[in-house]
Design an enzyme around this catalytic site. Structure first.
Site, PDB file in Angstrom:
ATOM      1  N   TYR A 132       0.971  -1.150   0.008  1.00 54.51           N
ATOM      2  CA  TYR A 132       0.096  -0.021   0.020  1.00 54.51           C
ATOM      3  C   TYR A 132       1.009   1.261  -0.186  1.00 54.51           C
ATOM      4  CZ  TYR A 132      -3.474  -3.111   1.853  1.00 54.51           C
ATOM      5  OH  TYR A 132      -4.414  -4.466   1.736  1.00 54.51           O
TER       6      TYR A 132
ATOM      7  N   HIS B 275       1.359 -11.330   1.875  1.00 56.98           N
ATOM      8  CA  HIS B 275       0.351 -10.683   0.942  1.00 56.98           C
ATOM      9  C   HIS B 275      -0.296 -11.603  -0.353  1.00 56.98           C
ATOM     10  CE1 HIS B 275      -1.213  -6.393   0.299  1.00 56.98           C
ATOM     11  NE2 HIS B 275      -2.111  -7.170   0.178  1.00 56.98           N
TER      12      HIS B 275
END
Length: 272
Positions: A44, A102
């Site tokens: 992010y 992730h």
């Protein structure tokens, strides 16, 4: 898994794609409402902003549950732990409450990254560990590979996508699911049934969708910068959908609307 962890983790404030002052303001509003679980990731590119926002809260560390995720580019043995240490520096934390990988690696060999994930926990960099975007087969393999418990598999989960195979894997492996894209980025609101059901319970369509997710034992990640939406997303514990209404919403799963696939993310696996 402690009771505190379970209750706190049920409703998380997602930080993607927020940055800077917008993130700080939204997080403060979320915490004032009652959120204590915060979700971010290396991918992010906002961990430093999250760290600044957390510091501005001036809250006792033990009252917050912070999740971050290791980018697949950092799965190599020479990068993994160093990247986690950098994440903690950016977050201004001594440890992550939850550390996830992730995505599956491109070569689909999940063992090396899971071993490094466990080492991160053993080294004190994380209190809990888990995975994200794993298929059912990967969940079963991960459960057999890991000596440490995996506290979640964070996946796309909403009424427009049938994730029954993953729910079955969660029950069999003991790895709970948690959601992202919980309202399918607004697509679910195009279906009148959620509004009709919401009217019966005096709840918004969004609250109905989130409650549907929660009643399946799936924790929720949501993001908003609007206080009214943040509050609505949090206030979903004072009603219970009937089995009939749960089934009515579940019929939407036949839509087979998936947001995150190989066309958007190169690490996306062949989904169940």
């Amino acid at each position: 898994m402690s009771i505190y962890f379970t209750k706190t983790f049920q409703r998380s404030f997602g930080t993607y794609p927020l940055r800077s002052d917008e993130l700080t303001a939204a997080l403060k509003t979320a915490v004032d409402i009652g959120y204590r679980s915060i979700d971010t990731a290396q991918m992010y590119q906002n961990e430093s902003d999250v760290g600044e926002a957390i510091a501005a809260l001036r809250m006792p560390r033990e009252e917050l549950l912070v999740t971050t995720k290791v980018h697949p580019d950092n799965f190599g043995e020479d990068k993994f732990l160093a990247s986690v240490e950098q994440s903690l520096r950016d977050l201004k934390l001594d440890y992550a409450d939850v550390l996830l990988v992730h995505w599956p690696p491109l070569d689909r060999d999940i063992r090396p990254s899971l071993k490094l994930l466990q080492k991160a926990k053993k080294d004190g960099l994380a209190r809990h560990i888990g995975v994200s975007n794993y298929t059912a087969r990967m969940m079963h393999d991960a459960a057999s590979i890991c000596d440490e418990p995996l506290v979640t598999n964070q996946v796309e989960f909403h009424p427009l996508l049938d994730q029954s195979i993953l729910l079955d894997a969660a029950a069999k492996t003991g790895i709970p699911l948690s959601s992202y894209c919980s309202v399918a980025r607004g697509e679910v609101f195009k279906h009148a049934i959620v509004g009709e059901i919401g009217a019966v319970y005096d709840k918004s369509p969004g609250q109905v969708v989130l409650r549907w997710i929660l009643q399946q034992g799936v924790a929720i990640n949501t993001m908003s910068t609007k206080s009214e939406n943040l509050k609505a997303n949090f206030d979903i514990m004072d009603f219970v959908l009937s089995s009939v209404d749960m089934a009515r919403i579940s019929k939407l799963c036949a839509t087979n609307f998936r947001i995150v696939g190989i066309d958007k993310v190169p690490w996306a696996p062949d989904w169940d």
